[in-house]
Design a protein around this motif. Structure first.
Motif, PDB file in Angstrom:
ATOM      1  N   TRP A 105       0.654  -1.415   0.179  1.00 32.55           N
ATOM      2  CA  TRP A 105      -0.039  -0.198  -0.078  1.00 32.55           C
ATOM      3  C   TRP A 105       0.581   1.124  -0.011  1.00 32.55           C
ATOM      4  O   TRP A 105       1.034   1.771   1.029  1.00 32.55           O
ATOM      5  N   PRO A 106       1.309   1.715  -1.020  1.00 34.36           N
ATOM      6  CA  PRO A 106       2.325   3.003  -1.287  1.00 34.36           C
ATOM      7  C   PRO A 106       1.366   4.092  -1.470  1.00 34.36           C
ATOM      8  O   PRO A 106       0.077   3.857  -1.980  1.00 34.36           O
ATOM      9  N   ALA A 107       1.958   5.031  -1.095  1.00 35.22           N
ATOM     10  CA  ALA A 107       1.043   6.482  -1.051  1.00 35.22           C
ATOM     11  C   ALA A 107       1.801   7.616  -1.129  1.00 35.22           C
ATOM     12  O   ALA A 107       2.719   7.727  -0.524  1.00 35.22           O
ATOM     13  N   PHE A 108       1.121   8.605  -1.963  1.00 36.04           N
ATOM     14  CA  PHE A 108       1.665  10.137  -1.962  1.00 36.04           C
ATOM     15  C   PHE A 108       0.661  10.912  -1.757  1.00 36.04           C
ATOM     16  O   PHE A 108      -0.347  10.874  -2.548  1.00 36.04           O
ATOM     17  N   MET A 123      -2.110   9.858  -4.787  1.00 35.15           N
ATOM     18  CA  MET A 123      -1.986   8.588  -5.398  1.00 35.15           C
ATOM     19  C   MET A 123      -1.787   7.853  -4.043  1.00 35.15           C
ATOM     20  O   MET A 123      -1.171   7.677  -3.321  1.00 35.15           O
ATOM     21  N   GLU A 124      -2.783   6.726  -4.280  1.00 37.56           N
ATOM     22  CA  GLU A 124      -2.653   5.457  -3.458  1.00 37.56           C
ATOM     23  C   GLU A 124      -2.928   4.093  -4.388  1.00 37.56           C
ATOM     24  O   GLU A 124      -3.659   4.102  -5.322  1.00 37.56           O
ATOM     25  N   GLN A 179      -4.974  -0.634 -10.731  1.00 40.30           N
ATOM     26  CA  GLN A 179      -5.655   0.772 -10.376  1.00 40.30           C
ATOM     27  C   GLN A 179      -4.861   1.622  -9.435  1.00 40.30           C
ATOM     28  O   GLN A 179      -4.147   1.092  -8.374  1.00 40.30           O
ATOM     29  N   ILE A 180      -4.913   2.861  -9.877  1.00 41.61           N
ATOM     30  CA  ILE A 180      -4.420   3.833  -8.861  1.00 41.61           C
ATOM     31  C   ILE A 180      -5.598   4.825  -8.290  1.00 41.61           C
ATOM     32  O   ILE A 180      -6.583   4.620  -8.999  1.00 41.61           O
ATOM     33  N   HIS A 181      -5.572   5.415  -7.089  1.00 42.35           N
ATOM     34  CA  HIS A 181      -6.646   6.070  -6.651  1.00 42.35           C
ATOM     35  C   HIS A 181      -6.399   7.373  -6.186  1.00 42.35           C
ATOM     36  O   HIS A 181      -5.544   7.738  -5.611  1.00 42.35           O
ATOM     37  N   GLY A 182      -7.277   8.382  -6.374  1.00 42.68           N
ATOM     38  CA  GLY A 182      -7.164   9.657  -6.098  1.00 42.68           C
ATOM     39  C   GLY A 182      -8.263  10.089  -5.264  1.00 42.68           C
ATOM     40  O   GLY A 182      -9.564   9.944  -5.623  1.00 42.68           O
ATOM     41  N   THR A 183      -7.964  10.558  -3.880  1.00 46.25           N
ATOM     42  CA  THR A 183      -9.424  10.498  -2.964  1.00 46.25           C
ATOM     43  C   THR A 183      -9.341  11.800  -2.102  1.00 46.25           C
ATOM     44  O   THR A 183      -7.975  12.407  -1.820  1.00 46.25           O
ATOM     45  N   LEU A 184     -10.158  12.350  -1.601  1.00 44.28           N
ATOM     46  CA  LEU A 184     -10.322  13.370  -0.725  1.00 44.28           C
ATOM     47  C   LEU A 184     -11.177  12.917   0.692  1.00 44.28           C
ATOM     48  O   LEU A 184     -12.070  12.077   0.406  1.00 44.28           O
ATOM     49  N   HIS A 185     -10.416  13.109   1.854  1.00 47.28           N
ATOM     50  CA  HIS A 185     -11.282  12.750   2.975  1.00 47.28           C
ATOM     51  C   HIS A 185     -11.590  13.993   3.510  1.00 47.28           C
ATOM     52  O   HIS A 185     -10.915  15.109   3.679  1.00 47.28           O
ATOM     53  N   TYR A 186     -12.894  14.339   4.080  1.00 47.17           N
ATOM     54  CA  TYR A 186     -13.290  15.666   4.636  1.00 47.17           C
ATOM     55  C   TYR A 186     -14.548  15.231   5.818  1.00 47.17           C
ATOM     56  O   TYR A 186     -14.799  14.071   6.354  1.00 47.17           O
ATOM     57  N   GLY A 187     -15.476  16.219   5.982  1.00 48.08           N
ATOM     58  CA  GLY A 187     -16.500  15.980   6.655  1.00 48.08           C
ATOM     59  C   GLY A 187     -16.390  16.541   8.257  1.00 48.08           C
ATOM     60  O   GLY A 187     -15.985  17.824   8.360  1.00 48.08           O
ATOM     61  N   GLY A 188     -16.232  15.680   9.007  1.00 47.41           N
ATOM     62  CA  GLY A 188     -16.051  15.884  10.267  1.00 47.41           C
ATOM     63  C   GLY A 188     -14.986  15.072  11.049  1.00 47.41           C
ATOM     64  O   GLY A 188     -14.657  13.973  10.504  1.00 47.41           O
ATOM     65  N   PRO A 189     -14.586  15.410  12.204  1.00 42.34           N
ATOM     66  CA  PRO A 189     -13.854  14.400  12.901  1.00 42.34           C
ATOM     67  C   PRO A 189     -14.380  12.820  13.130  1.00 42.34           C
ATOM     68  O   PRO A 189     -15.452  12.708  13.240  1.00 42.34           O
ATOM     69  N   ASN A 216       4.888   7.322   1.881  1.00 45.39           N
ATOM     70  CA  ASN A 216       4.892   5.954   2.843  1.00 45.39           C
ATOM     71  C   ASN A 216       4.661   5.048   2.064  1.00 45.39           C
ATOM     72  O   ASN A 216       3.798   5.007   1.041  1.00 45.39           O
ATOM     73  N   PHE A 217       4.835   3.745   2.806  1.00 49.07           N
ATOM     74  CA  PHE A 217       4.688   2.568   2.265  1.00 49.07           C
ATOM     75  C   PHE A 217       4.265   1.724   3.434  1.00 49.07           C
ATOM     76  O   PHE A 217       4.906   1.099   4.168  1.00 49.07           O
ATOM     77  N   ALA A 218       2.626   1.611   3.196  1.00 50.12           N
ATOM     78  CA  ALA A 218       2.076   0.670   4.362  1.00 50.12           C
ATOM     79  C   ALA A 218       2.003  -0.588   4.013  1.00 50.12           C
ATOM     80  O   ALA A 218       2.358  -1.023   2.852  1.00 50.12           O
ATOM     81  N   VAL A 219       1.908  -1.734   4.853  1.00 47.13           N
ATOM     82  CA  VAL A 219       1.674  -3.063   4.877  1.00 47.13           C
ATOM     83  C   VAL A 219       0.329  -3.272   5.354  1.00 47.13           C
ATOM     84  O   VAL A 219       0.098  -3.402   6.545  1.00 47.13           O
ATOM     85  N   GLY A 220      -0.320  -4.285   4.341  1.00 48.49           N
ATOM     86  CA  GLY A 220      -1.838  -4.525   5.011  1.00 48.49           C
ATOM     87  C   GLY A 220      -2.787  -3.611   5.491  1.00 48.49           C
ATOM     88  O   GLY A 220      -2.613  -2.427   5.096  1.00 48.49           O
TER      89      GLY A 220
END
Length: 338
Positions: free
Chosen positions: A152-155, A176-177, A188-198, A272-276
Motif C-alpha cells: 500500500w504505497p501512497a503520496f 496517489m494510492e 488501479q491507482i486512486h485519487g481521494t479526498l477525506h473531509y466532513g467531520g472528525p 509512505n509504504f504501508a503493509v496490510g
C-alpha cells in the motif's frame, strides 16, 4: 500561453492590458526557476540526486500505531528501510518484527522511546511538515510502485494545522494510492479526498484510474500529480487529467459557512509504504502475502509548483483535456449548528 506577469501574490497590476511577460531572468522570489508557459513556477523540489535523504526537506515519522487502519508495519528511521541511491529515494518494506510508540508522532503523549506497540514489518513514512507546507499549487511525483498482496504505497497530503478539528475534519488529499498491484490483474491507482467531520463523522470521495494499454504502475515509472486551487482539486497520471472534485462536493462540519473548508489551509506532503490494513487486506486475495516481501517504493522526484497568475487562490494555471470525471462529492449531512 505566455508566462504570467510575476509581481507577487496578486498577479499583474495592469488594469486592462492583460498579462505581460516578465523581464528576462526575473521571477517572484518564491520561484526557483522562471515560470512555465502555463504560469506555474517551481517553488520546491527534491530530485534525490545526493547520497542521503535531505533532512532540510524530510523528516521520518517513527511509530507502530498502524496508521489508524490496522496496518502491520512499524515506521522506522533506518537506512535499511529508506535511503537515497542512484538518483532515487527508496522506501522498502521488510518482513521484520519491531516495537515502538503506539501513537502518532504529533500526539501529545508521544514518546519516541515507548515500545508498547508492535508490528510484523518495518517500513518508512517521510513528511515535509514544518519544512514544506503549501496552500494551493501543483504537487507531483514520478515513481515506480511496489507489487503484491498487502502492499500500500501512497503520496498524499495532510493539514499542517488542524484548524477544523481532528481527522478527517481538517481534510486529507490523497494524490496517489494503490493496493495489491499485479494481484489478479490489479492495476488501479486512486485519487481521494477525506473531509466532513472528525472521526466517526468523516467521509470520503474519489476516483480510480487505469493506465491505457493495460500498463501496470508496478512495471515502470509514472508521474502522479494534483493541481489544487481555491474550490477545486484535479488529479493527473502522466499528464492525463482523470478526475476533478470541487467545493460543491466537500465540506467541513465545523465551518458550515465556509464553502472552501477544509481545503483552504496549508498542507504538507507525505510519502509512505504501508503493509496490510483494512483496505488491502480485505480485497484481491486478502491478507498479506509474506512471500512477496521485501518490496520497494522507488521515487524519482517530488516537485511543487504554484500559480504565478494568482498565488493567493492558485487559479489561472489549470490544465485539462476535458475527458475527466467530475466527482460530485458528498452532501453535508452532519453540519454543526451556526
Amino acid at each position: 500561453m505566455a508566462a504570467a506577469a510575476c509581481g507577487g501574490d496578486g498577479g499583474s497590476d495592469n488594469d486592462d492590458t492583460g498579462p505581460v511577460d516578465p523581464p528576462i531572468n526575473t521571477r517572484p522570489e518564491r520561484c526557483l526557476e522562471d515560470p512555465l508557459s502555463s504560469g506555474y513556477c517551481l517553488v520546491w523540489q527534491d530530485e534525490f540526486s545526493g547520497d542521503a535523504i535531505d533532512s532540510e526537506k524530510w523528516t521520518h515519522e517513527r511509530n507502530c500505531m498502524g496508521g489508524g487502519n490496522n496496518e502491520a508495519q512499524c515506521y522506522v528511521d533506518d537506512p535499511e528501510n529508506s535511503w537515497v541511491a542512484g538518483d532515487l529515494l527508496h522506501i522498502k518494506a521488510i518482513r521484520k518484527d519491531a516495537v515502538g510508540p503506539g501513537v502518532t508522532d504529533d500526539d501529545p503523549n508521544y514518546d519516541p522511546d515507548d515500545t508498547s506497540a508492535s508490528g510484523t514489518y518495518t517500513s518508512a513514512r517521510l513528511r515535509t511538515k514544518g519544512l514544506g507546507d503549501w496552500k494551493y499549487g501543483r504537487f507531483e511525483m514520478r515513481a515506480k510502485l511496489p507489487q503484491g498482496q498487502g502492499t500500500w504505497p501512497a503520496f498524499w497530503m495532510l493539514p499542517s494545522e488542524w484548524v477544523y478539528g481532528g481527522w478527517a475534519g481538517s481534510g486529507e488529499i490523497d494524490i496517489m494510492e494503490a493496493v495489491n498491484l499485479k494481484v489478479g490483474g490489479e492495476d488501479q491507482i486512486h485519487g481521494t479526498l477525506h473531509y466532513g467531520g472528525p472521526w466517526p463523522g468523516n467521509v470520503y470521495s474519489g476516483e480510480a484510474y487505469r493506465l491505457p494499454g493495460g500498463i501496470n504502475p508496478a512495471d515502470g515509472f509514472h508521474e502522479y500529480a494534483v493541481e489544487w486551487e481555491e474550490g477545486e482539486i484535479r488529479w493527473y497520471l502522466d499528464g492525463d487529467h482523470y478526475a476533478t472534485q470541487t467545493s460543491d462536493g466537500w465540506y467541513s462540519t465545523t465551518a458550515p459557512g465556509n464553502s472552501n473548508a477544509p481545503f483552504d489551509q496549508a498542507f504538507h506532503l507525505i510519502l509512505n509504504f504501508a503493509v496490510g490494513g483494512d483496505w488491502p487486506s480485505n480485497v484481491n486475495d486478502t491478507g498479506i502475502d509474506e512471500s512477496v516481501f521485501p518490496q520497494q517504493f522507488e521515487i524519482d522526484y517530488v516537485r511543487v509548483y504554484q500559480c504565478t497568475i494568482d498565488f493567493a487562490t492558485g487559479k489561472g494555471c489549470a490544465s485539462t483535456d476535458g475527458a475527466f470525471v467530475h466527482n460530485p462529492g458528498l452532501e453535508a449531512k452532519r453540519v454543526a449548528s451556526p
